[in-house]
Design an enzyme around this catalytic site. Structure first.
Site, PDB file in Angstrom:
ATOM      1  N   ASP A  75       0.909  -1.172   0.010  1.00 23.88           N
ATOM      2  CA  ASP A  75       0.020   0.126  -0.069  1.00 23.88           C
ATOM      3  C   ASP A  75       0.832   1.196   0.093  1.00 23.88           C
ATOM      4  O   ASP A  75       1.945   1.203   0.544  1.00 23.88           O
ATOM      5  CB  ASP A  75      -0.921   0.146   1.127  1.00 23.88           C
ATOM      6  CG  ASP A  75      -2.135   1.017   1.084  1.00 23.88           C
ATOM      7  OD1 ASP A  75      -3.039   0.839  -0.003  1.00 23.88           O
ATOM      8  OD2 ASP A  75      -2.043   2.079   1.726  1.00 23.88           O
ATOM      9  N   GLN A  76       0.176   2.222  -0.804  1.00 25.44           N
ATOM     10  CA  GLN A  76       1.167   3.514  -0.793  1.00 25.44           C
ATOM     11  C   GLN A  76       0.178   4.711  -0.308  1.00 25.44           C
ATOM     12  O   GLN A  76      -0.925   4.789  -0.926  1.00 25.44           O
ATOM     13  CB  GLN A  76       1.791   3.933  -2.294  1.00 25.44           C
ATOM     14  CG  GLN A  76       2.597   4.859  -2.084  1.00 25.44           C
ATOM     15  CD  GLN A  76       3.259   5.252  -3.614  1.00 25.44           C
ATOM     16  OE1 GLN A  76       2.400   5.333  -4.560  1.00 25.44           O
ATOM     17  NE2 GLN A  76       4.143   5.072  -3.503  1.00 25.44           N
TER      18      GLN A  76
END
Length: 198
Positions: A75-76
């Site tokens: 995830d970013q």
């Protein structure tokens, strides 16, 4: 026999990065209500980097519970100070993102977690810092119009691998992490696990 590798994501860019590096991985949607999970974490005032790490872990655990081998969840999140940015919902939101980021530095909290047999076994967090040049309103309008809906797939409403490079004066950190996958540490771990040759 080598361990199977699964990416707990349908992200084309993450799969392309893995494939280009010689990692064969199936992509499987983790079926996570990301918006609800993020809202809960934000209500609990978790730091943005912890939000990214927990969401990456949740994605990997969901898929790992059903798939053998190593499952990669990522995830970013974009952090401007303590504020987290999500992917823009539409082009007007993309313009607003760019207005807020203009002339400032932000961090891309890029988390990756590997699970095996439903449990996390490896974690990594990369924190590239990007400084955006001051943008004029005319530039923002032209940029968003020319890039279109492609900007909606990125948290910052830019794609560094394309015209988005024009937005920045300084970048500190790993290029692959900016694209959403801390590839070099991941490849190191896959070599340790003998998924890749040493």
């Amino acid at each position: 026999m080598s361990l199977a590798v699964t990416l707990a994501s349908t992200s084309k860019s993450r799969r392309a990065l893995l494939a280009a590096a010689g990692v064969e991985a199936d992509g499987v949607a983790p079926n996570v209500d990301e918006e609800s999970f993020r809202n809960t974490m934000r209500a609990n005032k978790l730091p943005v980097r912890e939000q990214a790490m927990q969401l990456a872990e949740l994605k990997a655990m969901r898929v790992s519970a059903k798939r053998p081998g190593l499952v990669i969840g990522g995830d970013q999140m974009l952090a401007l100070g303590d504020e987290a940015f999500d992917k823009p919902a539409d082009l007007e939101a993309a313009k607003n993102h760019l207005r807020q980021l203009s002339g400032k530095s932000h961090t891309l909290e890029t988390a990756i977690v590997i699970c095996e047999d439903g449990a996390p076994i490896w974690r990594h967090l990369a924190r590239p810092k990007l400084t955006m040049r001051p943008l004029t309103e005319d530039f923002i309008e032209t940029y968003v119009s020319s890039c279109g809906d492609a900007l909606l797939s990125t948290v910052g409403a830019y794609q560094l691998e394309g015209p988005g490079a024009q937005l920045f004066t300084r970048i500190e950190g790993d290029y692959f992490s900016i694209l959403g996958l801390p590839l070099l540490p991941l490849l190191d771990y896959l070599r340790i696990r003998k998924v890749l040759p040493t």
